[in-house]
Scaffold this motif. Structure first.
Motif, PDB file in Angstrom:
ATOM      1  N   GLU A  59      37.858   9.077 -25.875  1.00  0.00           N
ATOM      2  CA  GLU A  59      38.008   8.333 -27.120  1.00  0.00           C
ATOM      3  C   GLU A  59      37.459   9.137 -28.291  1.00  0.00           C
ATOM      4  OE1 GLU A  59      35.922   4.613 -26.575  1.00  0.00           O
ATOM      5  OE2 GLU A  59      37.790   3.617 -26.053  1.00  0.00           O
ATOM      6  N   LEU A  60      38.039   8.892 -29.463  1.00  0.00           N
ATOM      7  CA  LEU A  60      37.495   9.456 -30.685  1.00  0.00           C
ATOM      8  C   LEU A  60      36.238   8.685 -31.050  1.00  0.00           C
ATOM      9  CD1 LEU A  60      40.722   9.705 -32.867  1.00  0.00           C
ATOM     10  CD2 LEU A  60      39.599  11.551 -31.600  1.00  0.00           C
ATOM     11  N   LYS A  61      35.247   9.398 -31.552  1.00  0.00           N
ATOM     12  CA  LYS A  61      34.022   8.748 -32.038  1.00  0.00           C
ATOM     13  C   LYS A  61      34.022   8.830 -33.557  1.00  0.00           C
ATOM     14  CE  LYS A  61      28.998   8.645 -31.788  1.00  0.00           C
ATOM     15  NZ  LYS A  61      27.785   9.263 -31.226  1.00  0.00           N
ATOM     16  N   PHE A  62      33.921   7.658 -34.186  1.00  0.00           N
ATOM     17  CA  PHE A  62      33.851   7.561 -35.637  1.00  0.00           C
ATOM     18  C   PHE A  62      32.466   7.065 -36.025  1.00  0.00           C
ATOM     19  CE2 PHE A  62      38.422   7.263 -35.010  1.00  0.00           C
ATOM     20  CZ  PHE A  62      38.928   7.998 -36.081  1.00  0.00           C
TER      21      PHE A  62
ATOM     22  N   GLY B 150      34.044  13.549 -33.348  1.00  0.00           N
ATOM     23  CA  GLY B 150      34.280  14.160 -32.041  1.00  0.00           C
ATOM     24  C   GLY B 150      34.734  13.143 -31.017  1.00  0.00           C
ATOM     25  N   MET B 151      34.349  13.391 -29.791  1.00  0.00           N
ATOM     26  CA  MET B 151      34.803  12.556 -28.684  1.00  0.00           C
ATOM     27  C   MET B 151      33.617  11.810 -28.057  1.00  0.00           C
ATOM     28  SD  MET B 151      37.999  13.261 -28.796  1.00  0.00           S
ATOM     29  CE  MET B 151      38.956  13.006 -27.331  1.00  0.00           C
ATOM     30  N   VAL B 152      33.915  10.674 -27.467  1.00  0.00           N
ATOM     31  CA  VAL B 152      32.933   9.857 -26.755  1.00  0.00           C
ATOM     32  C   VAL B 152      33.671   9.165 -25.610  1.00  0.00           C
ATOM     33  CG1 VAL B 152      33.240   7.755 -28.134  1.00  0.00           C
ATOM     34  CG2 VAL B 152      31.041   8.215 -27.077  1.00  0.00           C
ATOM     35  N   ASN B 153      32.913   8.755 -24.637  1.00  0.00           N
ATOM     36  CA  ASN B 153      33.499   8.047 -23.488  1.00  0.00           C
ATOM     37  C   ASN B 153      34.687   8.831 -22.934  1.00  0.00           C
ATOM     38  OD1 ASN B 153      31.520   6.099 -23.876  1.00  0.00           O
ATOM     39  ND2 ASN B 153      32.833   4.860 -25.185  1.00  0.00           N
TER      40      ASN B 153
ATOM     41  N   THR C 218      37.483   4.789 -30.261  1.00  0.00           N
ATOM     42  CA  THR C 218      38.851   4.275 -30.146  1.00  0.00           C
ATOM     43  C   THR C 218      39.756   5.384 -29.625  1.00  0.00           C
ATOM     44  OG1 THR C 218      40.529   2.929 -31.252  1.00  0.00           O
ATOM     45  CG2 THR C 218      39.656   4.798 -32.494  1.00  0.00           C
ATOM     46  N   SER C 219      40.852   5.007 -29.058  1.00  0.00           N
ATOM     47  CA  SER C 219      41.787   5.991 -28.509  1.00  0.00           C
ATOM     48  C   SER C 219      42.398   6.835 -29.617  1.00  0.00           C
ATOM     49  CB  SER C 219      42.911   5.296 -27.739  1.00  0.00           C
ATOM     50  OG  SER C 219      42.385   4.589 -26.638  1.00  0.00           O
ATOM     51  N   PRO C 220      42.611   8.126 -29.339  1.00  0.00           N
ATOM     52  CA  PRO C 220      43.238   8.995 -30.348  1.00  0.00           C
ATOM     53  C   PRO C 220      44.710   8.641 -30.562  1.00  0.00           C
ATOM     54  CG  PRO C 220      42.771  10.221 -28.324  1.00  0.00           C
ATOM     55  CD  PRO C 220      42.241   8.841 -28.135  1.00  0.00           C
ATOM     56  N   ALA C 221      45.220   9.017 -31.713  1.00  0.00           N
ATOM     57  CA  ALA C 221      46.636   8.848 -32.058  1.00  0.00           C
ATOM     58  C   ALA C 221      47.093   7.393 -31.946  1.00  0.00           C
ATOM     59  CB  ALA C 221      47.513   9.763 -31.208  1.00  0.00           C
ATOM     60  N   THR C 222      46.268   6.472 -32.439  1.00  0.00           N
ATOM     61  CA  THR C 222      46.616   5.050 -32.426  1.00  0.00           C
ATOM     62  C   THR C 222      46.546   4.489 -33.844  1.00  0.00           C
ATOM     63  OG1 THR C 222      44.308   4.413 -32.079  1.00  0.00           O
ATOM     64  CG2 THR C 222      45.671   4.711 -30.095  1.00  0.00           C
ATOM     65  N   ARG C 223      47.101   3.304 -34.015  1.00  0.00           N
ATOM     66  CA  ARG C 223      46.996   2.621 -35.311  1.00  0.00           C
ATOM     67  C   ARG C 223      45.535   2.360 -35.644  1.00  0.00           C
ATOM     68  NH1 ARG C 223      51.337  -1.174 -33.302  1.00  0.00           N
ATOM     69  NH2 ARG C 223      49.501  -2.417 -32.859  1.00  0.00           N
ATOM     70  N   ALA C 224      44.724   2.086 -34.619  1.00  0.00           N
ATOM     71  CA  ALA C 224      43.297   1.833 -34.857  1.00  0.00           C
ATOM     72  C   ALA C 224      42.624   3.067 -35.434  1.00  0.00           C
ATOM     73  CB  ALA C 224      42.613   1.410 -33.558  1.00  0.00           C
ATOM     74  N   ALA C 225      42.912   4.242 -34.879  1.00  0.00           N
ATOM     75  CA  ALA C 225      42.297   5.479 -35.389  1.00  0.00           C
ATOM     76  C   ALA C 225      42.687   5.699 -36.845  1.00  0.00           C
ATOM     77  CB  ALA C 225      42.713   6.670 -34.532  1.00  0.00           C
ATOM     78  N   VAL C 226      43.937   5.468 -37.172  1.00  0.00           N
ATOM     79  CA  VAL C 226      44.409   5.613 -38.555  1.00  0.00           C
ATOM     80  C   VAL C 226      43.706   4.584 -39.450  1.00  0.00           C
ATOM     81  CG1 VAL C 226      46.423   5.406 -40.079  1.00  0.00           C
ATOM     82  CG2 VAL C 226      46.622   6.608 -37.890  1.00  0.00           C
ATOM     83  N   PHE C 227      43.587   3.347 -38.974  1.00  0.00           N
ATOM     84  CA  PHE C 227      42.922   2.295 -39.738  1.00  0.00           C
ATOM     85  C   PHE C 227      41.499   2.705 -40.096  1.00  0.00           C
ATOM     86  CE2 PHE C 227      40.024  -1.354 -39.795  1.00  0.00           C
ATOM     87  CZ  PHE C 227      40.587  -2.134 -40.795  1.00  0.00           C
TER      88      PHE C 227
END
Length: 101
Positions: free
Chosen positions: A87-90, A81-84, A62-71
């Motif tokens: 994007e942040l990789k969770f 880390g990062m992917v694609n 998911t994109s960094p610094a978004t509501r989705a990342a916080v969720f």
């Protein structure tokens, strides 16, 4: 596998898990319906199903610094880390999911 949430015959949210690739492809809620627990419920249903099928760690981007990342952080996902394209990789393991659900 996918799940939807309908209100008055209108789809206002959906979630999709990919068991073959071990990732969460989507979890989206209509912005007009955010903050009502719909995303959390779809997330719970999806994750319970996923880990009933496999113990393989699941990931999402998911994109960094978004509501989705916080969720995802609030739901117990680990930022690895990062992917694609930036994007942040969770990731979520079965062990962690079973501890927090």
């Amino acid at each position: 596998k996918g799940w939807v949430c309908e209100i008055d015959n209108i789809i206002i949210g959906f979630a999709i898990a990919d068991l073959k690739e071990h990732n969460i492809w989507a979890l989206f809620i209509d912005p007009n319906f955010e903050g009502r627990g719909i995303g959390k419920k779809l997330h719970q249903l999806m994750m319970d199903w996923y880990f009933s099928q496999t113990n393989h760690t699941v990931w999402l981007g998911t994109s960094p610094a978004t509501r989705a990342a916080v969720f995802y952080e609030q739901q117990g996902w680990t930022n690895v880390g990062m992917v694609n394209k930036g994007e942040l990789k969770f990731e979520m393991s079965a062990e962690i999911w079973n501890q927090i659900k």
